[in-house]
Design a protein around this motif. Structure first.
Motif, PDB file in Angstrom:
ATOM      1  N   GLY A 116       0.719  -0.824  -0.288  1.00 54.13           N
ATOM      2  CA  GLY A 116      -0.065  -0.285   0.011  1.00 54.13           C
ATOM      3  C   GLY A 116       0.731   1.304   0.090  1.00 54.13           C
ATOM      4  O   GLY A 116       0.965   2.172  -0.833  1.00 54.13           O
ATOM      5  N   GLY A 117       1.986   1.302   1.148  1.00 54.50           N
ATOM      6  CA  GLY A 117       3.153   2.458   0.525  1.00 54.50           C
ATOM      7  C   GLY A 117       3.412   2.438  -0.476  1.00 54.50           C
ATOM      8  O   GLY A 117       3.201   3.687  -0.984  1.00 54.50           O
ATOM      9  N   PHE A 118       4.195   1.501  -1.489  1.00 54.04           N
ATOM     10  CA  PHE A 118       4.270   2.545  -2.411  1.00 54.04           C
ATOM     11  C   PHE A 118       3.218   2.001  -3.526  1.00 54.04           C
ATOM     12  O   PHE A 118       3.087   2.894  -4.491  1.00 54.04           O
ATOM     13  N   TRP A 119       2.075   1.577  -3.653  1.00 52.28           N
ATOM     14  CA  TRP A 119       1.338   2.021  -4.240  1.00 52.28           C
ATOM     15  C   TRP A 119       0.804   3.582  -4.040  1.00 52.28           C
ATOM     16  O   TRP A 119       0.479   4.455  -5.121  1.00 52.28           O
ATOM     17  N   MET A 120       0.876   4.426  -2.775  1.00 52.21           N
ATOM     18  CA  MET A 120       0.738   5.598  -2.382  1.00 52.21           C
ATOM     19  C   MET A 120       1.870   6.492  -2.923  1.00 52.21           C
ATOM     20  O   MET A 120       1.044   7.182  -3.440  1.00 52.21           O
ATOM     21  N   LEU A 121       2.744   5.959  -3.293  1.00 56.27           N
ATOM     22  CA  LEU A 121       3.888   6.733  -3.643  1.00 56.27           C
ATOM     23  C   LEU A 121       3.812   7.098  -5.163  1.00 56.27           C
ATOM     24  O   LEU A 121       3.229   7.943  -5.684  1.00 56.27           O
ATOM     25  N   ALA A 122       3.361   5.668  -6.142  1.00 52.59           N
ATOM     26  CA  ALA A 122       2.882   5.774  -7.426  1.00 52.59           C
ATOM     27  C   ALA A 122       1.459   6.949  -7.714  1.00 52.59           C
ATOM     28  O   ALA A 122       1.852   7.316  -8.587  1.00 52.59           O
ATOM     29  N   ARG A 241       2.723  17.097   0.519  1.00 53.36           N
ATOM     30  CA  ARG A 241       1.964  15.100  -0.567  1.00 53.36           C
ATOM     31  C   ARG A 241       1.586  14.576   1.113  1.00 53.36           C
ATOM     32  O   ARG A 241       2.052  14.490   2.229  1.00 53.36           O
ATOM     33  N   PHE A 242       1.043  13.237   0.443  1.00 54.07           N
ATOM     34  CA  PHE A 242       0.727  11.875   1.720  1.00 54.07           C
ATOM     35  C   PHE A 242       2.285  11.056   1.648  1.00 54.07           C
ATOM     36  O   PHE A 242       1.963   9.989   2.315  1.00 54.07           O
ATOM     37  N   THR A 243       3.374  11.286   0.623  1.00 58.39           N
ATOM     38  CA  THR A 243       4.832  10.553   0.851  1.00 58.39           C
ATOM     39  C   THR A 243       5.164  10.341   2.195  1.00 58.39           C
ATOM     40  O   THR A 243       5.168   8.668   2.247  1.00 58.39           O
ATOM     41  N   PRO A 244       5.058  11.149   3.629  1.00 54.66           N
ATOM     42  CA  PRO A 244       5.475  11.222   4.615  1.00 54.66           C
ATOM     43  C   PRO A 244       4.714   9.835   5.182  1.00 54.66           C
ATOM     44  O   PRO A 244       5.436   9.105   5.490  1.00 54.66           O
ATOM     45  N   PHE A 245       3.270   9.268   4.630  1.00 56.89           N
ATOM     46  CA  PHE A 245       2.646   8.207   5.047  1.00 56.89           C
ATOM     47  C   PHE A 245       3.047   7.505   4.761  1.00 56.89           C
ATOM     48  O   PHE A 245       3.182   6.143   5.280  1.00 56.89           O
ATOM     49  N   ALA A 246       3.898   7.430   3.176  1.00 56.39           N
ATOM     50  CA  ALA A 246       3.987   5.727   2.349  1.00 56.39           C
ATOM     51  C   ALA A 246       5.108   5.669   3.097  1.00 56.39           C
ATOM     52  O   ALA A 246       5.022   4.341   2.629  1.00 56.39           O
TER      53      ALA A 246
END
Length: 264
Positions: A116-122, A241-246
């Motif tokens: 899910g983290g990698f999916w969020m980054l993409a 962005r949501f990057t830190p959460f990912a």
């Protein structure tokens, strides 16, 4: 006194993680490993506290939609919320009847966190390449409904992460607008899920042995903390962005896979 502290800590963890895109299931799984497992009714109760908090935060928006339903824009938005909710309920019911749900053990939850983290980054990168849009289309409603159902089947996915990014990829590219739709869909969905779980617990006789004082404390702590967490998140995403959460999800999932035995 020690048990009360454990209850407070679990309420804090639920309040922080329920609506942030980092998976409340994964964090409660870790917490209960050290703090001790609680009853199903307790877990349902503290989740209800978090839902109440987000309902209060969006109370004006909810009231506006309900009282102005004759307005075409409000009616259209309400219909899209209803479609997303119904897709979740119907497909979720089918999944439950077919027994299609991964166990809430560390391995599947950890993999869901990492993937899910990698999916969020993409997804964040893809959404950033598109023009900013606040409109919620019918495709957004359908994809958000599907995302909610998948989050229920795959513990650790995070309902908020799945629905926010489904909305962004389906066309509502502005983070604030996507988050609002995702959270508004989540309110009736989570109330329905909590009610269903509560009925199961009560029918099974679980209420007879429940520590109602602990449940009340956990509920209150979860509600207060969730209110603060969601307020902070809504302010944060206006400029970030949501990057830190990912990245946090990826690190946590990797740590779970490396450090905890897979049967937990």
């Amino acid at each position: 006194m020690g048990d009360l502290l454990n209850v407070i800590l679990l309420g804090i963890i639920e309040g922080i993680t329920e609506f942030l895109p980092i998976s409340s299931t994964g964090h409660l799984l870790i917490a209960e490993h050290w703090l001790g497992a609680r009853s199903d009714l307790f877990n349902v109760g503290i989740q209800a506290g978090a839902i109440l908090a987000v309902t209060l935060i969006y109370r004006r928006r909810i009231w506006q939609l309900l009282t102005r339903w004759r307005d075409p824009a409000s009616r259209d938005y309400l219909l899209k919320l209803a479609v997303a909710f119904l897709i979740t309920v119907v497909l979720g019911f089918v999944a439950v009847k077919l027994g299609f749900k991964l166990p809430e053990t560390v391995a599947p939850v950890a993999w869901a966190l990492v993937l899910g983290g990698f999916w969020m980054l993409a997804a964040e990168q893809l959404a950033a390449r598109r023009p900013e849009r606040t409109q919620v289309g019918w495709g957004v409603a359908v994809f958000v409904g599907l995302a909610q159902m998948l989050a229920g089947v795959f513990p650790g996915t995070s309902r908020s992460a799945a629905t926010i990014f489904a909305a962004m990829l389906a066309g509502t590219t502005q983070r604030a607008a996507a988050t609002e739709f995702a959270f508004l869909v989540g309110i009736p969905t989570m109330y329905a899920a909590t009610g269903y779980e509560l009925l199961k617990v009560l029918k099974g006789g679980g209420a007879a042995h429940e520590d109602w004082g602990a449940l009340g404390v956990g509920f209150a702590v979860s509600a207060v903390v969730a209110f603060a967490a969601v307020k902070w998140l809504l302010g944060y995403i206006r400029a970030h962005r949501f990057t830190p959460f990912a990245l946090y999800r990826i690190a946590l999932g990797a740590a779970l896979l490396l450090w905890l035995p897979p049967h937990i």
